[in-house]
Design a protein around this motif. Structure first.
Motif, PDB file in Angstrom:
ATOM      1  N   THR A 199       0.851  -1.191   0.000  1.00  0.00           N
ATOM      2  CA  THR A 199       0.000   0.000   0.000  1.00  0.00           C
ATOM      3  C   THR A 199       0.891   1.247   0.000  1.00  0.00           C
ATOM      4  O   THR A 199       2.112   1.157   0.177  1.00  0.00           O
ATOM      5  CB  THR A 199      -0.869   0.042   1.263  1.00  0.00           C
ATOM      6  N   MET A 200       0.237   2.403  -0.112  1.00  0.00           N
ATOM      7  CA  MET A 200       0.982   3.661  -0.045  1.00  0.00           C
ATOM      8  C   MET A 200       1.674   3.788   1.311  1.00  0.00           C
ATOM      9  O   MET A 200       2.798   4.293   1.387  1.00  0.00           O
ATOM     10  CB  MET A 200       0.019   4.820  -0.300  1.00  0.00           C
ATOM     11  N   SER A 201       1.031   3.292   2.361  1.00  0.00           N
ATOM     12  CA  SER A 201       1.681   3.346   3.688  1.00  0.00           C
ATOM     13  C   SER A 201       2.944   2.493   3.695  1.00  0.00           C
ATOM     14  O   SER A 201       3.956   2.877   4.287  1.00  0.00           O
ATOM     15  CB  SER A 201       0.737   2.848   4.779  1.00  0.00           C
ATOM     16  N   ASP A 202       2.901   1.336   3.041  1.00  0.00           N
ATOM     17  CA  ASP A 202       4.109   0.506   2.947  1.00  0.00           C
ATOM     18  C   ASP A 202       5.211   1.242   2.180  1.00  0.00           C
ATOM     19  O   ASP A 202       6.389   1.173   2.541  1.00  0.00           O
ATOM     20  CB  ASP A 202       3.800  -0.825   2.233  1.00  0.00           C
ATOM     21  N   VAL A 203       4.796   1.935   1.119  1.00  0.00           N
ATOM     22  CA  VAL A 203       5.793   2.687   0.338  1.00  0.00           C
ATOM     23  C   VAL A 203       6.423   3.770   1.210  1.00  0.00           C
ATOM     24  O   VAL A 203       7.638   3.988   1.187  1.00  0.00           O
ATOM     25  CB  VAL A 203       5.149   3.301  -0.938  1.00  0.00           C
ATOM     26  N   GLU A 204       5.595   4.437   2.017  1.00  0.00           N
ATOM     27  CA  GLU A 204       6.107   5.471   2.920  1.00  0.00           C
ATOM     28  C   GLU A 204       7.082   4.887   3.947  1.00  0.00           C
ATOM     29  O   GLU A 204       8.118   5.466   4.243  1.00  0.00           O
ATOM     30  CB  GLU A 204       4.948   6.135   3.691  1.00  0.00           C
ATOM     31  N   ARG A 205       6.693   3.737   4.485  1.00  0.00           N
ATOM     32  CA  ARG A 205       7.513   3.112   5.533  1.00  0.00           C
ATOM     33  C   ARG A 205       8.842   2.606   5.001  1.00  0.00           C
ATOM     34  O   ARG A 205       9.892   2.818   5.587  1.00  0.00           O
ATOM     35  CB  ARG A 205       6.753   1.905   6.097  1.00  0.00           C
ATOM     36  N   LEU A 206       8.782   1.928   3.848  1.00  0.00           N
ATOM     37  CA  LEU A 206       9.968   1.216   3.354  1.00  0.00           C
ATOM     38  C   LEU A 206      10.777   2.016   2.341  1.00  0.00           C
ATOM     39  O   LEU A 206      11.976   1.813   2.182  1.00  0.00           O
ATOM     40  CB  LEU A 206       9.543  -0.096   2.674  1.00  0.00           C
ATOM     41  N   GLY A 207      10.100   2.893   1.602  1.00  0.00           N
ATOM     42  CA  GLY A 207      10.730   3.551   0.453  1.00  0.00           C
ATOM     43  C   GLY A 207      10.445   2.742  -0.808  1.00  0.00           C
ATOM     44  O   GLY A 207      10.403   1.514  -0.774  1.00  0.00           O
ATOM     45  N   LEU A 208      10.230   3.438  -1.916  1.00  0.00           N
ATOM     46  CA  LEU A 208       9.854   2.732  -3.149  1.00  0.00           C
ATOM     47  C   LEU A 208      10.990   1.850  -3.668  1.00  0.00           C
ATOM     48  O   LEU A 208      10.755   0.815  -4.285  1.00  0.00           O
ATOM     49  CB  LEU A 208       9.417   3.734  -4.228  1.00  0.00           C
ATOM     50  N   ASP A 209      12.228   2.242  -3.381  1.00  0.00           N
ATOM     51  CA  ASP A 209      13.361   1.416  -3.839  1.00  0.00           C
ATOM     52  C   ASP A 209      13.314   0.029  -3.189  1.00  0.00           C
ATOM     53  O   ASP A 209      13.449  -0.991  -3.865  1.00  0.00           O
ATOM     54  CB  ASP A 209      14.710   2.113  -3.599  1.00  0.00           C
ATOM     55  N   VAL A 210      13.055   0.010  -1.877  1.00  0.00           N
ATOM     56  CA  VAL A 210      12.977  -1.281  -1.168  1.00  0.00           C
ATOM     57  C   VAL A 210      11.760  -2.072  -1.665  1.00  0.00           C
ATOM     58  O   VAL A 210      11.838  -3.282  -1.894  1.00  0.00           O
ATOM     59  CB  VAL A 210      12.918  -1.048   0.359  1.00  0.00           C
ATOM     60  N   VAL A 211      10.650  -1.382  -1.857  1.00  0.00           N
ATOM     61  CA  VAL A 211       9.431  -2.055  -2.331  1.00  0.00           C
ATOM     62  C   VAL A 211       9.672  -2.708  -3.699  1.00  0.00           C
ATOM     63  O   VAL A 211       9.286  -3.858  -3.933  1.00  0.00           O
ATOM     64  CB  VAL A 211       8.247  -1.057  -2.387  1.00  0.00           C
ATOM     65  N   ILE A 212      10.324  -1.987  -4.582  1.00  0.00           N
ATOM     66  CA  ILE A 212      10.571  -2.547  -5.927  1.00  0.00           C
ATOM     67  C   ILE A 212      11.559  -3.722  -5.822  1.00  0.00           C
ATOM     68  O   ILE A 212      11.365  -4.767  -6.455  1.00  0.00           O
ATOM     69  CB  ILE A 212      11.130  -1.462  -6.892  1.00  0.00           C
ATOM     70  N   THR A 213      12.582  -3.568  -5.012  1.00  0.00           N
ATOM     71  CA  THR A 213      13.549  -4.664  -4.841  1.00  0.00           C
ATOM     72  C   THR A 213      12.851  -5.923  -4.322  1.00  0.00           C
ATOM     73  O   THR A 213      13.044  -7.024  -4.850  1.00  0.00           O
ATOM     74  CB  THR A 213      14.674  -4.240  -3.860  1.00  0.00           C
ATOM     75  N   LYS A 214      12.006  -5.752  -3.321  1.00  0.00           N
ATOM     76  CA  LYS A 214      11.275  -6.899  -2.762  1.00  0.00           C
ATOM     77  C   LYS A 214      10.326  -7.488  -3.809  1.00  0.00           C
ATOM     78  O   LYS A 214      10.172  -8.709  -3.901  1.00  0.00           O
ATOM     79  CB  LYS A 214      10.450  -6.467  -1.537  1.00  0.00           C
ATOM     80  N   SER A 215       9.678  -6.631  -4.572  1.00  0.00           N
ATOM     81  CA  SER A 215       8.725  -7.097  -5.585  1.00  0.00           C
ATOM     82  C   SER A 215       9.440  -7.923  -6.655  1.00  0.00           C
ATOM     83  O   SER A 215       8.933  -8.953  -7.111  1.00  0.00           O
ATOM     84  CB  SER A 215       8.028  -5.916  -6.260  1.00  0.00           C
ATOM     85  N   LEU A 216      10.620  -7.466  -7.057  1.00  0.00           N
ATOM     86  CA  LEU A 216      11.364  -8.192  -8.094  1.00  0.00           C
ATOM     87  C   LEU A 216      11.802  -9.562  -7.579  1.00  0.00           C
ATOM     88  O   LEU A 216      11.803 -10.548  -8.309  1.00  0.00           O
ATOM     89  CB  LEU A 216      12.580  -7.377  -8.560  1.00  0.00           C
ATOM     90  N   LYS A 217      12.165  -9.605  -6.303  1.00  0.00           N
ATOM     91  CA  LYS A 217      12.533 -10.887  -5.711  1.00  0.00           C
ATOM     92  C   LYS A 217      11.317 -11.812  -5.710  1.00  0.00           C
ATOM     93  O   LYS A 217      11.389 -12.986  -6.072  1.00  0.00           O
ATOM     94  CB  LYS A 217      13.044 -10.624  -4.285  1.00  0.00           C
ATOM     95  N   TYR A 218      10.180 -11.241  -5.338  1.00  0.00           N
ATOM     96  CA  TYR A 218       8.932 -12.013  -5.274  1.00  0.00           C
ATOM     97  C   TYR A 218       8.564 -12.582  -6.651  1.00  0.00           C
ATOM     98  O   TYR A 218       8.032 -13.691  -6.755  1.00  0.00           O
ATOM     99  CB  TYR A 218       7.831 -11.083  -4.746  1.00  0.00           C
ATOM    100  N   LEU A 219       8.867 -11.837  -7.711  1.00  0.00           N
ATOM    101  CA  LEU A 219       8.487 -12.256  -9.077  1.00  0.00           C
ATOM    102  C   LEU A 219       9.632 -12.943  -9.820  1.00  0.00           C
ATOM    103  O   LEU A 219       9.552 -13.135 -11.040  1.00  0.00           O
ATOM    104  CB  LEU A 219       8.021 -11.032  -9.885  1.00  0.00           C
ATOM    105  N   GLN A 220      10.673 -13.329  -9.100  1.00  0.00           N
ATOM    106  CA  GLN A 220      11.898 -13.782  -9.794  1.00  0.00           C
ATOM    107  C   GLN A 220      11.708 -15.029 -10.656  1.00  0.00           C
ATOM    108  O   GLN A 220      12.476 -15.256 -11.593  1.00  0.00           O
ATOM    109  CB  GLN A 220      13.047 -13.980  -8.804  1.00  0.00           C
ATOM    110  N   ASP A 221      10.700 -15.856 -10.363  1.00  0.00           N
ATOM    111  CA  ASP A 221      10.512 -17.065 -11.157  1.00  0.00           C
ATOM    112  C   ASP A 221       9.559 -16.878 -12.335  1.00  0.00           C
ATOM    113  O   ASP A 221       9.247 -17.833 -13.054  1.00  0.00           O
ATOM    114  CB  ASP A 221      10.017 -18.212 -10.268  1.00  0.00           C
TER     115      ASP A 221
END
Ligand SMILES: NC(=[NH2+])NCCC[C@H](N)C(=O)O
Ligand SMILES: [Mn+2]
Ligand SMILES: [Mn+2]
Length: 303
Positions: A199-221
């Motif tokens: 969510t936007m709150s997650d983006v605020e908490r983590l930063g969009l860079d961390v969110v994108i990094t985590k998302s790419l890991k999640y979609l790695q397969d």
């Protein structure tokens, strides 16, 4: 990002929502030098022009609801078929389809066009909204609030079966980012299906860079990743020219940091940039920012 052959595909549809002007989005973005800027990054860029269905959005037909309550259903279906074929043809030439909208219903067509080649496609959906409604949960009947629902096989069968039969995406291959205005049916659906959601709150908490990094890991397969970026994910203080603004969004500077990370993955194979509406804009400023966003998707950096 390595050098790619980008096909710019204008998708001037407005049938997924009620406001005039979003069909002018592709040209507004072109006027800001989209092709030139992407070429300067070293890519081989072709502008394929606009995809048109049998209906012209500038004549406005936002009044026809089908029996399922979907507005402009025939128009959206027709446009989606055409766009899917254009996107698939681009993929078959091993190009990178870059679809510029147009309202977000266009993703039904763009992602359906990806699905024959990629049967495990990942999707990053950066948006203030979930766009995961269906005919039952939608509060509005506007199909731009339903593309993910359709692509997951929910609601109108005719939309689900566009281009080829059945769902085009798997629940576990989607990541929602920046959402802050979900309808209650969408919240239930996301939770029930365990859809990954920052969510936007997650983006605020983590930063969009961390969110994108985590998302790419999640979609790695996944066998490829499609980015679908709605400009209303950005904060309305910076983005005037879009139809469904929601306060408290991502600022452009932060978006560019996130996209810089995304641009480094070789898994990125296609993208949509949607909901630029020049009739709601201030001197084409949103289109200017959309071009900046496009540059960063394709590898621009500040140094
Ligand atoms: N792509 C968009 N801007 N979507 C806005 C959707 C708004 C609302 N959730 C609806 O379904 O009507
Ligand atoms: Mn949105
Ligand atoms: Mn959207």
């Amino acid at each position: 990002m390595s050098v790619v052959k980008i096909d710019i595909i204008g998708a001037p549809t407005a049938f997924g929502q009620p406001k005039l002007g979003v069909s002018l989005g592709p040209d507004a973005v072109r006027f800001c030098g989209l092709k030139k800027h992407l070429s300067e990054l070293g890519h081989d860029v072709a502008d394929l022009g606009n995809v048109y269905g049998s209906y012209r959005p500038e004549y406005g037909t936002h009044d026809i609801k089908n029996d399922e309550g979907l507005i402009n259903f025939e128009q959206v279906k027709d446009f989606s078929e055409r766009l899917a074929s254009t996107v698939e043809a681009s993929l078959n030439r091993n190009h990178f389809p870059f679809i510029v909208g147009g309202d977000h219903s266009l993703s039904i067509g763009s992602i359906s066009g990806m699905a024959n080649k990629y049967n495990n496609l990942g999707v990053l959906w950066i948006d203030a909204h979930g766009d995961i409604n269906n005919s039952e949960t939608s509060p509005s009947g506007n199909i731009h609030g339903m593309p993910l629902g359709v692509l997951l096989g929910e609601g109108s069968e005719e939309l689900v079966n566009i281009h080829h039969e059945g769902a085009k995406l798997k629940h576990e291959n989607i990541v929602l980012i920046g959402v802050r205005d979900l309808d209650s049916g969408e919240k239930t659906y996301i939770k029930e299906h365990g859809i990954k959601c920052y969510t936007m709150s997650d983006v605020e908490r983590l930063g969009l860079d961390v969110v994108i990094t985590k998302s790419l890991k999640y979609l790695q397969d996944c066998d490829g990743i499609h980015l679908s970026l709605d400009v209303d994910s950005l904060d309305p203080l910076e983005i005037q020219g879009t139809g469904t603004k929601v306060a408290g969004g991502i600022f452009l500077s932060e978006m560019l940091i996130g996209l810089n990370i995304l641009s480094k993955t070789e898994l990125l194979v296609s993208a949509d940039l949607v909901e630029v509406n020049p009739l709601l804009d201030d001197c084409n400023d949103t289109a200017e920012k959309a071009v900046k966003i496009a540059e960063y998707i394709f590898g621009q950096s500040q140094l």
